[in-house]
Design a protein around this motif. Structure first.
Motif, short mmCIF file in Angstrom:
data_model
loop_
_atom_site.label_atom_id
_atom_site.label_comp_id
_atom_site.label_asym_id
_atom_site.label_seq_id
_atom_site.Cartn_x
_atom_site.Cartn_y
_atom_site.Cartn_z
N GLU A 7 35.35 40.10 38.02
CA GLU A 7 34.82 39.01 37.74
C GLU A 7 34.12 38.65 36.53
O GLU A 7 34.26 37.57 35.76
N GLU A 8 33.52 39.80 35.81
CA GLU A 8 32.86 39.75 34.84
C GLU A 8 33.95 39.61 33.48
O GLU A 8 33.69 38.98 32.63
N GLU A 11 35.35 36.00 33.65
CA GLU A 11 34.07 35.18 33.08
C GLU A 11 34.18 35.24 31.42
O GLU A 11 34.06 34.26 30.76
N GLU A 14 37.23 33.71 29.86
CA GLU A 14 37.24 32.26 30.17
C GLU A 14 36.16 31.77 28.81
O GLU A 14 36.59 30.73 28.35
N ARG A 15 34.81 32.16 29.11
CA ARG A 15 33.88 31.78 27.91
C ARG A 15 34.54 32.02 26.40
O ARG A 15 34.24 31.04 25.69
#
Length: 91
Positions: A7-8, A11, A14-15
């Motif tokens: 998940e990290e 993210e 994506e960021r």
């Protein structure tokens, strides 16, 4: 990096993608924004000039001649009457 979960990592990627897209699109956005502001300012100036010109009394603009079948009344009186009539009917 070994301690990062899926998940990290997701993210973070994506960021980074969003940051890259924003960096690429920002100059075009600023140009469009500036163009809109210039267009809006131009319209405002033109509208102000048009309104200022429209509200000038007709007697200050001058006139070529006044045709009236009543003698003894000054031409300027008829110009004022016409100006008042035009202003009230234009609203």
């Amino acid at each position: 990096m070994n301690n990062m979960t899926f998940e990290e990592l997701w993210e973070r990627e994506e960021r980074q993608g969003l940051e890259r897209r924003l960096r690429q699109e920002y100059p075009a956005w600023r140009r469009r924004r500036r163009a809109r502001r210039v267009a809006l300012a131009s319209v405002a100036v033109l509208a102000g000039v048009a309104l200022y010109d429209f509200h000038l009394p007709l007697s200050t603009r001058g006139y070529d001649a006044v045709a009236c079948n009543r003698s003894g009344i000054a031409d300027s009186h008829w110009v004022d009457v016409a100006a008042k009539t035009l202003r009230t009917t234009a609203r």
